[in-house]
Design an enzyme around this catalytic site. Structure first.
Site, mmCIF file in Angstrom:
data_model
loop_
_atom_site.group_PDB
_atom_site.id
_atom_site.type_symbol
_atom_site.label_atom_id
_atom_site.label_comp_id
_atom_site.label_asym_id
_atom_site.label_seq_id
_atom_site.Cartn_x
_atom_site.Cartn_y
_atom_site.Cartn_z
ATOM 1 N N ARG A 153 0.834 -1.217 0.000
ATOM 2 C CA ARG A 153 0.000 0.000 0.000
ATOM 3 C C ARG A 153 0.858 1.251 0.000
ATOM 4 O O ARG A 153 0.658 2.165 -0.780
ATOM 5 C CB ARG A 153 -0.921 -0.005 1.222
ATOM 6 C CG ARG A 153 -2.058 -0.996 1.141
ATOM 7 C CD ARG A 153 -2.808 -1.119 2.435
ATOM 8 N NE ARG A 153 -2.063 -1.920 3.393
ATOM 9 C CZ ARG A 153 -2.626 -2.874 4.145
ATOM 10 N NH1 ARG A 153 -3.923 -3.089 4.065
ATOM 11 N NH2 ARG A 153 -1.915 -3.589 4.987
ATOM 12 N N ARG A 166 11.148 0.092 8.344
ATOM 13 C CA ARG A 166 11.751 -0.241 9.630
ATOM 14 C C ARG A 166 13.268 -0.275 9.439
ATOM 15 O O ARG A 166 13.776 -0.655 8.382
ATOM 16 C CB ARG A 166 11.276 -1.620 10.105
ATOM 17 C CG ARG A 166 9.852 -1.633 10.632
ATOM 18 C CD ARG A 166 9.729 -0.972 11.993
ATOM 19 N NE ARG A 166 8.414 -1.140 12.583
ATOM 20 C CZ ARG A 166 7.408 -0.284 12.410
ATOM 21 N NH1 ARG A 166 7.582 0.784 11.630
ATOM 22 N NH2 ARG A 166 6.254 -0.475 13.003
ATOM 23 N N GLU A 195 16.026 3.264 18.121
ATOM 24 C CA GLU A 195 15.371 4.581 18.239
ATOM 25 C C GLU A 195 14.571 4.678 19.547
ATOM 26 O O GLU A 195 14.066 3.640 20.021
ATOM 27 C CB GLU A 195 14.455 4.819 17.032
ATOM 28 C CG GLU A 195 13.272 3.865 16.937
ATOM 29 C CD GLU A 195 12.445 4.070 15.671
ATOM 30 O OE1 GLU A 195 11.251 4.341 15.818
ATOM 31 O OE2 GLU A 195 12.991 3.967 14.574
ATOM 32 N N HIS A 198 10.949 9.168 13.222
ATOM 33 C CA HIS A 198 9.869 8.191 13.053
ATOM 34 C C HIS A 198 8.532 8.908 13.063
ATOM 35 O O HIS A 198 7.639 8.622 13.861
ATOM 36 C CB HIS A 198 9.922 7.128 14.157
ATOM 37 C CG HIS A 198 9.156 5.896 13.792
ATOM 38 N ND1 HIS A 198 9.429 4.662 14.327
ATOM 39 C CD2 HIS A 198 8.125 5.696 12.954
ATOM 40 C CE1 HIS A 198 8.582 3.763 13.835
ATOM 41 N NE2 HIS A 198 7.786 4.366 12.994
HETATM 42 C C1 8YV Z 1 3.770 4.855 13.723
HETATM 43 C C2 8YV Z 1 4.700 2.992 12.344
HETATM 44 O O1 8YV Z 1 4.460 6.061 13.851
HETATM 45 O O2 8YV Z 1 2.735 2.395 11.249
HETATM 46 C C3 8YV Z 1 3.759 1.986 11.802
HETATM 47 O O3 8YV Z 1 4.067 0.802 11.911
HETATM 48 O O4 8YV Z 1 5.796 2.713 12.629
HETATM 49 C C4 8YV Z 1 4.281 4.384 12.434
HETATM 50 O O5 8YV Z 1 3.281 4.672 11.484
HETATM 51 C C5 8YV Z 1 4.051 4.114 14.995
HETATM 52 O O6 8YV Z 1 3.591 2.830 14.974
HETATM 53 C C6 8YV Z 1 3.393 4.910 16.117
HETATM 54 O O7 8YV Z 1 4.004 4.609 17.327
#
Ligand code: 8YV
Length: 315
Positions: free
Chosen positions: A155, A234, A263, A281
């Site tokens: 996506r 990631r 991080e 992030h």
């Molecule tokens: C978010 C992310 O910032 O969607 C994810 O997996 O890493 C990010 O979109 C994160 O999960 C929020 O803590």
């Protein structure tokens, strides 16, 4: 009737904290001083976990909650959730896909533009008086019409491609197989060959053990001294040691990173590199998107405890 006990792994914005605490008996793991004692005390009461993409739920956490039924992830990435442990116990897992796709794609493209056009340095050039003292800002690099590679055409990767079409870029992608919805894009199965094709390489694939360090030293070498690597997935998808080395000695032109090993305590060597754009992030970090993510987290928990179908199940 007692509210279901929920283990909250990380902080949420106020607009999520309030309804979550209204609907559940929330135990705030991230604020516990002695986390082992905290878990020993409340773990047996926990029926659900509300976590974040980067925090997930380890096997240790899951095993400390013998009555755990569901894990709701605030994020699309569920790689930090021990799915094997969930499978063993029939624990359901949900995430927040789709609502954040556009934002993550936006930031990926913004990062590529920022690096190519030197936007951060140019802002400083004006603000610190260099423009007056030293003259015009050094020429930068074009992005329109260049070659883009997208590692992972899910996506988010597809939305990045949609945006890059507007820049008239020559777009190729790598994934486990060619995608029928991307017939007009060039499919290159091998990530090294994709990098060799690319001037801008976007890493947008879901992280798993299978993708660990998929951006290897060989991929980085193939992208080369004029290449730009953009990561909105990631950190585990990139061999960070190889990346730092290549950035340092110029074997890679530049990088734009929104995620890091360890991080927020990133490798301090990144801070000394002039050819890397660092972001905290924040790819899904807009008010609109985070509100939608929070609603999905709570919507999934509510569906589970009401015995209804989950809204966005992972398993
Ligand atoms: C978010 C992310 O910032 O969607 C994810 O997996 O890493 C990010 O979109 C994160 O999960 C929020 O803590």
């Amino acid at each position: 009737m007692n509210k279901p006990v929920i283990l909250q792994m990380g902080a949420y914005p106020e607009w999520d904290e309030v309804p979550l605490n209204e609907q559940y008996d929330v135990r705030r793991y991230f604020e516990a001083g002695d986390k082992a004692a905290f878990l020993a005390n409340c773990g047996p009461l926990v029926r659900g976990i509300a976590t974040r993409g980067e925090l997930g739920a380890s096997r240790q956490i899951i095993e400390a909650c013998p009555n755990l039924e569901v894990i709701s992830v605030y994020g699309v990435g569920f790689d930090a959730v021990d799915l094997a442990a969930c499978r063993e116990r029939g624990i359901r897992v949900t995430n927040t896909p789709d609502v954040l796709t556009g934002d993550v794609a936006d930031l990926g493209v913004a990062m590529a533009l920022a690096v190519a056009r030197g936007i951060v340095g140019a802002e400083a050039w004006v603000r610190d008086g260099s423009w007056t003292e030293k003259g015009n800002y050094p020429l930068q690099r074009r992005i329109w019409g260049k070659k883009a590679g997208i590692l992972g055409l899910g996506r988010i990767g597809y939305e990045i491609a949609q945006r890059l079409r507007g820049f008239g870029m020559d777009i190729a992608y790598s994934d486990v197989a060619a995608k029928d919805y991307a017939a007009d894009l060039t499919f290159i199965a091998d990530p090294v060959e994709l990098a060799r094709h690319s001037e801008f390489l976007f890493v947008a694939l879901a992280a798993s053990e299978a993708t660990r360090h998929i951006v290897s030293d060989a991929v980085i070498e193939a992208l080369g001294p004029e290449g730009v690597l953009i990561n909105v997935s990631r950190a585990s998808n990139i061999d960070e040691e190889a990346l730092i080395s290549a950035l340092k000695d110029g074997r890679l032109g530049a990088a734009a990173l929104d995620v890091f090993v360890g991080e927020p305590a990133i490798d301090p060597r990144f801070r000394a590199l002039p050819n890397v754009l660092l972001q905290p992030h924040q790819a899904s970090g807009t008010i609109e998107t985070r509100k939608a993510m929070g609603e999905l987290v709570r919507g999934n928990l509510a569906a589970h405890f009401a015995g209804q179908p989950l809204l966005t199940p992972v398993n």
